[in-house]
Design a protein around this motif. Structure first.
Motif, PDB file in Angstrom:
ATOM      1  N   TYR A  27       0.735  -1.206  -0.132  1.00 39.43           N
ATOM      2  CA  TYR A  27       0.105  -0.058  -0.133  1.00 39.43           C
ATOM      3  C   TYR A  27       1.006   1.132   0.075  1.00 39.43           C
ATOM      4  O   TYR A  27       0.556   2.290  -0.490  1.00 39.43           O
ATOM      5  N   SER A  28       1.755   1.262   0.793  1.00 40.16           N
ATOM      6  CA  SER A  28       2.797   2.397   0.854  1.00 40.16           C
ATOM      7  C   SER A  28       3.444   2.485  -0.891  1.00 40.16           C
ATOM      8  O   SER A  28       3.362   3.733  -1.267  1.00 40.16           O
ATOM      9  N   VAL A  29       3.958   1.557  -1.338  1.00 45.28           N
ATOM     10  CA  VAL A  29       4.417   1.477  -2.765  1.00 45.28           C
ATOM     11  C   VAL A  29       3.242   2.288  -3.713  1.00 45.28           C
ATOM     12  O   VAL A  29       3.658   3.177  -4.487  1.00 45.28           O
ATOM     13  N   ARG A  30       2.230   1.636  -3.685  1.00 45.94           N
ATOM     14  CA  ARG A  30       1.106   2.076  -4.569  1.00 45.94           C
ATOM     15  C   ARG A  30       0.716   3.751  -4.397  1.00 45.94           C
ATOM     16  O   ARG A  30       0.519   4.367  -5.153  1.00 45.94           O
ATOM     17  N   LEU A  31       0.490   4.057  -3.090  1.00 50.14           N
ATOM     18  CA  LEU A  31       0.178   5.249  -2.692  1.00 50.14           C
ATOM     19  C   LEU A  31       1.511   6.222  -3.124  1.00 50.14           C
ATOM     20  O   LEU A  31       1.269   7.288  -3.411  1.00 50.14           O
ATOM     21  N   TYR A  32       2.562   6.060  -2.928  1.00 49.11           N
ATOM     22  CA  TYR A  32       3.792   6.590  -3.507  1.00 49.11           C
ATOM     23  C   TYR A  32       3.637   6.829  -4.892  1.00 49.11           C
ATOM     24  O   TYR A  32       3.837   8.147  -5.487  1.00 49.11           O
ATOM     25  N   GLU A  33       3.320   5.694  -5.710  1.00 49.02           N
ATOM     26  CA  GLU A  33       3.063   5.879  -7.063  1.00 49.02           C
ATOM     27  C   GLU A  33       1.972   6.825  -7.446  1.00 49.02           C
ATOM     28  O   GLU A  33       2.152   7.555  -8.569  1.00 49.02           O
ATOM     29  N   LEU A  34       0.971   6.747  -6.737  1.00 46.32           N
ATOM     30  CA  LEU A  34      -0.251   7.570  -7.218  1.00 46.32           C
ATOM     31  C   LEU A  34       0.132   9.023  -6.925  1.00 46.32           C
ATOM     32  O   LEU A  34      -0.040  10.073  -7.591  1.00 46.32           O
ATOM     33  N   LEU A  35       0.660   9.399  -5.553  1.00 48.93           N
ATOM     34  CA  LEU A  35       1.039  10.554  -5.187  1.00 48.93           C
ATOM     35  C   LEU A  35       2.227  11.243  -5.898  1.00 48.93           C
ATOM     36  O   LEU A  35       2.218  12.566  -6.229  1.00 48.93           O
ATOM     37  N   ASN A  36       3.240  10.475  -6.393  1.00 50.38           N
ATOM     38  CA  ASN A  36       4.259  11.019  -7.041  1.00 50.38           C
ATOM     39  C   ASN A  36       3.847  11.695  -8.405  1.00 50.38           C
ATOM     40  O   ASN A  36       4.435  12.561  -8.705  1.00 50.38           O
ATOM     41  N   GLN A  37       2.693  11.335  -8.952  1.00 49.08           N
ATOM     42  CA  GLN A  37       1.941  11.918 -10.118  1.00 49.08           C
ATOM     43  C   GLN A  37       1.458  13.141 -10.006  1.00 49.08           C
ATOM     44  O   GLN A  37       1.620  13.909 -10.976  1.00 49.08           O
ATOM     45  N   TRP A  38       1.465  13.565  -8.770  1.00 48.59           N
ATOM     46  CA  TRP A  38       0.799  14.976  -8.332  1.00 48.59           C
ATOM     47  C   TRP A  38       1.965  15.683  -7.751  1.00 48.59           C
ATOM     48  O   TRP A  38       1.714  16.444  -7.098  1.00 48.59           O
ATOM     49  N   ARG A  39       3.294  15.249  -7.648  1.00 45.09           N
ATOM     50  CA  ARG A  39       4.107  16.048  -6.994  1.00 45.09           C
ATOM     51  C   ARG A  39       4.460  17.372  -7.420  1.00 45.09           C
ATOM     52  O   ARG A  39       4.545  18.597  -6.304  1.00 45.09           O
ATOM     53  N   LYS A  64      -6.149   2.586   9.633  1.00 52.59           N
ATOM     54  CA  LYS A  64      -5.140   2.113  10.593  1.00 52.59           C
ATOM     55  C   LYS A  64      -4.129   1.345   9.507  1.00 52.59           C
ATOM     56  O   LYS A  64      -3.058   1.140   9.748  1.00 52.59           O
ATOM     57  N   ARG A  65      -4.675   0.413   9.029  1.00 54.53           N
ATOM     58  CA  ARG A  65      -3.914  -0.608   8.308  1.00 54.53           C
ATOM     59  C   ARG A  65      -3.445  -0.348   6.959  1.00 54.53           C
ATOM     60  O   ARG A  65      -2.368  -1.183   6.413  1.00 54.53           O
ATOM     61  N   VAL A  66      -4.174   0.520   6.337  1.00 53.95           N
ATOM     62  CA  VAL A  66      -3.614   0.873   5.033  1.00 53.95           C
ATOM     63  C   VAL A  66      -3.029   2.226   4.827  1.00 53.95           C
ATOM     64  O   VAL A  66      -1.877   2.813   4.723  1.00 53.95           O
ATOM     65  N   LEU A  67      -3.938   3.390   4.993  1.00 46.09           N
ATOM     66  CA  LEU A  67      -3.493   4.606   4.959  1.00 46.09           C
ATOM     67  C   LEU A  67      -2.369   5.225   5.614  1.00 46.09           C
ATOM     68  O   LEU A  67      -1.526   5.843   5.221  1.00 46.09           O
ATOM     69  N   ASP A  68      -2.686   5.064   7.175  1.00 48.69           N
ATOM     70  CA  ASP A  68      -2.033   5.841   7.951  1.00 48.69           C
ATOM     71  C   ASP A  68      -0.508   5.047   7.945  1.00 48.69           C
ATOM     72  O   ASP A  68       0.619   5.631   7.852  1.00 48.69           O
ATOM     73  N   LEU A  69      -0.412   3.668   7.714  1.00 48.03           N
ATOM     74  CA  LEU A  69       0.694   2.936   7.685  1.00 48.03           C
ATOM     75  C   LEU A  69       1.551   3.313   6.362  1.00 48.03           C
ATOM     76  O   LEU A  69       2.799   3.710   6.443  1.00 48.03           O
ATOM     77  N   ALA A  70       0.855   3.406   5.399  1.00 51.30           N
ATOM     78  CA  ALA A  70       1.404   3.900   3.768  1.00 51.30           C
ATOM     79  C   ALA A  70       1.881   5.385   4.046  1.00 51.30           C
ATOM     80  O   ALA A  70       3.040   5.742   3.523  1.00 51.30           O
ATOM     81  N   VAL A  71       1.266   6.295   4.826  1.00 51.70           N
ATOM     82  CA  VAL A  71       1.762   7.618   4.715  1.00 51.70           C
ATOM     83  C   VAL A  71       2.762   7.752   5.611  1.00 51.70           C
ATOM     84  O   VAL A  71       3.935   8.476   5.348  1.00 51.70           O
ATOM     85  N   LYS A  72       2.950   6.941   6.711  1.00 52.23           N
ATOM     86  CA  LYS A  72       4.145   6.911   7.833  1.00 52.23           C
ATOM     87  C   LYS A  72       5.349   6.471   6.845  1.00 52.23           C
ATOM     88  O   LYS A  72       6.440   6.933   7.066  1.00 52.23           O
ATOM     89  N   GLU A  73       5.283   5.460   6.222  1.00 49.27           N
ATOM     90  CA  GLU A  73       6.353   4.717   5.431  1.00 49.27           C
ATOM     91  C   GLU A  73       6.782   5.485   4.376  1.00 49.27           C
ATOM     92  O   GLU A  73       8.046   5.968   4.130  1.00 49.27           O
ATOM     93  N   ILE A  74       5.857   6.118   3.566  1.00 48.71           N
ATOM     94  CA  ILE A  74       6.316   7.291   2.617  1.00 48.71           C
ATOM     95  C   ILE A  74       7.303   8.465   3.163  1.00 48.71           C
ATOM     96  O   ILE A  74       8.270   8.821   2.483  1.00 48.71           O
ATOM     97  N   ASN A  75       6.566   8.659   4.491  1.00 53.36           N
ATOM     98  CA  ASN A  75       7.235  10.192   4.923  1.00 53.36           C
ATOM     99  C   ASN A  75       8.859   9.768   5.333  1.00 53.36           C
ATOM    100  O   ASN A  75       9.509  10.447   5.416  1.00 53.36           O
TER     101      ASN A  75
END
Length: 320
Positions: free
Chosen positions: A152-164, A195-206
């Motif tokens: 989920y971290s990888v996918r969220l990064y890919e999606l957000l990187n598009q809007w960098r 808790k298990r998807v969004l916050d975890l992904a945001v934390k790891e990306i940051n």
């Protein structure tokens, strides 16, 4: 070409990047390597040439043991072959399903998996090189997502990187879940999803990437309908290569004075120009949907105020 010479840059169209998909962490890593190696070596860039990925390549890229890499490749021979993604057809806007690979074979004696990419994947990772490219694309260094342990971290990064460049983006909840690869039956309660998807992904990306992201809920009445993200690029280290400071006396090289519409058209179709200014339009706008829309929008912007296009001299895009 040796693996060490590869740029390790994942490049794909926005359409492929935002597709609904369900891949495991190992599978998404393999597809990232496939995209990189196909583009950089030219092997497997079509739909009939097998693309080899060695266990040592996977182990080195993602910092895992050779044994783990062997197991990933063996499992992928079956699992990756079954995976598909869903994207929208450019012609009528209808959803289309496509597999990632059309063929997979594991060579046990060589610890290599050979895969053939499907036509849909090949199209979304190759046509961006053409001067007549009809879509914009997303690109990022593999090293930014390699340390991440959650898919989920990888996918969220890919999606957000598009809007960098835009620095912000909103997602509707239902589509967003599908883009992250969350099944309808998974994390149905919002508290679990966060808790298990969004916050975890945001934390790891940051913690592990070059992005600094945060989000807020978008509500429709009392229900959460989506999420609005703020996307910032972290400051580069002081020893990072800095962009050359241009002399104020050369300001005239950033104007379009003396250029005709045909030349402006060549400029805005240049892949470098598209990469550097795709943040100026949204994927859902006419400029983000077709070559004609992109040309019309960008030519008009250049004529109206070329001062916002200063990443390199305007005429430089005519040179290649």
């Amino acid at each position: 070409m040796s693996n060490k010479k590869l740029k390790n840059e994942v490049v794909k169209t926005h359409r492929l990047n935002t597709a609904l998909q369900k891949l495991s962490l190992a599978e998404i890593r393999l597809m990232q390597l496939a995209i990189i190696d196909a583009r950089e070596t030219g092997t497997g860039i079509d739909t009939v040439t097998p693309l080899p990925i060695h266990a040592s390549r996977y182990a080195e890229a993602f910092g895992v043991t050779r044994q783990t890499a062997y197991e990933v490749l063996i499992e992928a021979e079956t699992s990756l072959f079954k995976r598909y993604f869903t994207f929208l057809d450019e012609r009528d806007g209808k959803p289309v399903k496509s597999h990632w690979v059309s063929q997979a074979k594991y060579l046990d004696d060589e610890a290599i998996i050979e895969i053939m990419l499907t036509p849909a994947v090949v199209q979304e990772i190759t046509r961006i090189d053409a001067i007549e490219a009809k879509t914009l694309f997303t690109r990022f260094a593999l090293e930014q997502v390699a340390p991440m342990k959650s898919v989920y971290s990888v996918r969220l990064y890919e999606l957000l990187n598009q809007w960098r460049q835009a620095k912000k983006v909103s997602f509707d909840l239902d589509v967003f879940r599908g883009q992250l690869g969350v099944e309808d039956t998974e994390y149905k309660a919002m508290s679990d999803f966060k808790k298990r998807v969004l916050d975890l992904a945001v934390k790891e990306i940051n913690e592990k990437s070059d992005l600094k992201v945060s989000y807020e809920q978008v509500k429709k009445g009392v229900a959460i309908a989506g999420f609005k993200f703020k996307v910032l690029t972290k400051a580069q280290p002081k020893n990072a290569k800095q962009e050359a400071v241009r002399d104020v006396n050369t300001a005239d090289i950033f104007t379009v004075e003396g250029l005709n519409d045909k030349q402006l058209g060549r400029i805005v179709r240049n892949p470098a120009f598209m990469a550097e200014y795709n943040h100026l339009v949204t994927p859902t706008s006419p400029a983000g949907q077709s070559q004609q829309g992109w040309e019309f929008e960008m030519i008009n912007r250049l004529k109206k105020d070329a001062s916002e296009f200063k990443k390199r001299p305007i005429r430089e895009y005519l040179e290649y």
